[in-house]
Write an enzyme that holds these catalytic residues in place. Structure first.
Site, PDB file in Angstrom:
ATOM      1  CB  CYS A 151       0.043  14.117   3.669  1.00 55.36           C
ATOM      2  SG  CYS A 151      -1.138  13.887   4.979  1.00 55.36           S
ATOM      3  N   GLY A 184       5.353  12.692   7.702  1.00 54.42           N
ATOM      4  CA  GLY A 184       4.170  12.110   8.241  1.00 54.42           C
ATOM      5  C   GLY A 184       3.558  11.034   7.285  1.00 54.42           C
ATOM      6  CB  CYS A 185       0.079   9.920   6.428  1.00 48.97           C
ATOM      7  SG  CYS A 185      -0.664   9.056   5.388  1.00 48.97           S
ATOM      8  CG  PHE A 186       3.060   6.706   2.553  1.00 46.78           C
ATOM      9  CD1 PHE A 186       1.716   6.397   2.342  1.00 46.78           C
ATOM     10  CD2 PHE A 186       3.947   5.784   2.815  1.00 46.78           C
ATOM     11  CE1 PHE A 186       1.145   5.221   2.420  1.00 46.78           C
ATOM     12  CE2 PHE A 186       3.258   4.391   2.874  1.00 46.78           C
ATOM     13  CZ  PHE A 186       1.874   4.223   2.760  1.00 46.78           C
TER      14      PHE A 186
END
Length: 182
Positions: free
Chosen positions: A18, A14-16
Site C-alpha cells: 500500500c 500496514g501492508c508495504f
C-alpha cells in the site's frame, strides 16, 4: 551536472504494498523499496515477518529529494493514507508486522515526526488515540523481488482494488499538487 541530494525515510503503515504504491506516485520520490525493519532476526524471510514473532514491521524505505518533497510532506502523506489509531492492524491486515511506525534516520526526522503527531492530536483529526511508534532506524531488509512494485504489476488483483486503490484516491484527492507528472 550536480548530483541530486537524497534523504531516506522508513515508514510502516500496514501492508508495504500500500505505502509503496502511494509513494511511487509522489513527486520528488526517487525510489521506494518494500521491506522490513524493527525486529530481532537478521535477514528475516517473509514467513518470519508474517508469523509476527520476528518483531519486524512491514515498511517502505523511500529515497526522496527534500528540495522537491520534504520530509514533512512525506509524513503528511503517511498520515493521510493509513489509520494511525489501530494498534497492530490496518483494515483486515492484523498483526504487529502491520503496526504504524516511523523509523527516523536523524534527530531532525525524529523531531518532525513527534511534531506532526502532536499537531494531529491537537487538531483532533481522529477520534481514537494515535498509536504510531517513533523509533530510531537500525536496519532495513528489502523484501523478496516479487513484493517490489507489487501494485504496478498486480493492480487488477482484488486486494489492490479493495485496499490500495482507495489509498491512491486519497492521495490524488488531498495531494494532487504533489503527484508526479507523467
Amino acid at each position: 551536472m550536480s548530483k541530486k541530494q537524497l534523504e531516506i525515510a522508513t515508514l510502516g503503515g500496514g501492508c508495504f504494498w500500500c505505502l509503496e504504491a502511494v509513494y511511487e506516485l509522489l513527486e520528488g520520490v526517487d525510489m521506494v523499496t518494500s521491506g522490513a525493519s524493527g525486529g530481532h532476526i537478521v535477514n528475516p524471510s517473509y514467513q518470519d515477518i508474517c508469523s509476527g514473532n520476528s518483531g519486524h514491521a512491514e515498511v517502505v524505505q523511500i529515497q526522496f529529494e527534500p528540495d522537491v518533497t520534504d520530509y514533512r510532506e512525506i509524513l503528511d502523506v503517511f498520515f493521510a493514507t493509513h489509520n494511525p489509531t489501530t494498534l497492530n492492524r490496518q483494515g483486515n491486515d492484523i498483526g504487529s508486522q502491520y503496526r504504524s511506525v516511523i523509523f527516523y534516520h536523524s534527530h531532525k526526522q525524529q523531531e518532525s515526526a513527534k511534531s506532526k503527531i502532536s499537531e494531529l492530536i491537537k487538531n483532533e483529526i481522529w477520534e481514537n488515540p494515535i498509536v504510531t511508534e517513533v523509533l530510531p532506524f537500525q536496519e532495513f531488509y528489502p523484501a523478496e523481488n516479487y513484493h517490489q512494485k507489487y501494485y504496478s504489476k498486480n493492480g487488477q488483483q482484488p486486494y489492490c482494488k479493495l485496499t490500495i486503490d482507495p489509498k491512491i484516491a486519497q492521495l490524488r484527492s488531498r495531494f494532487s499538487h504533489k503527484i508526479r507528472k507523467a
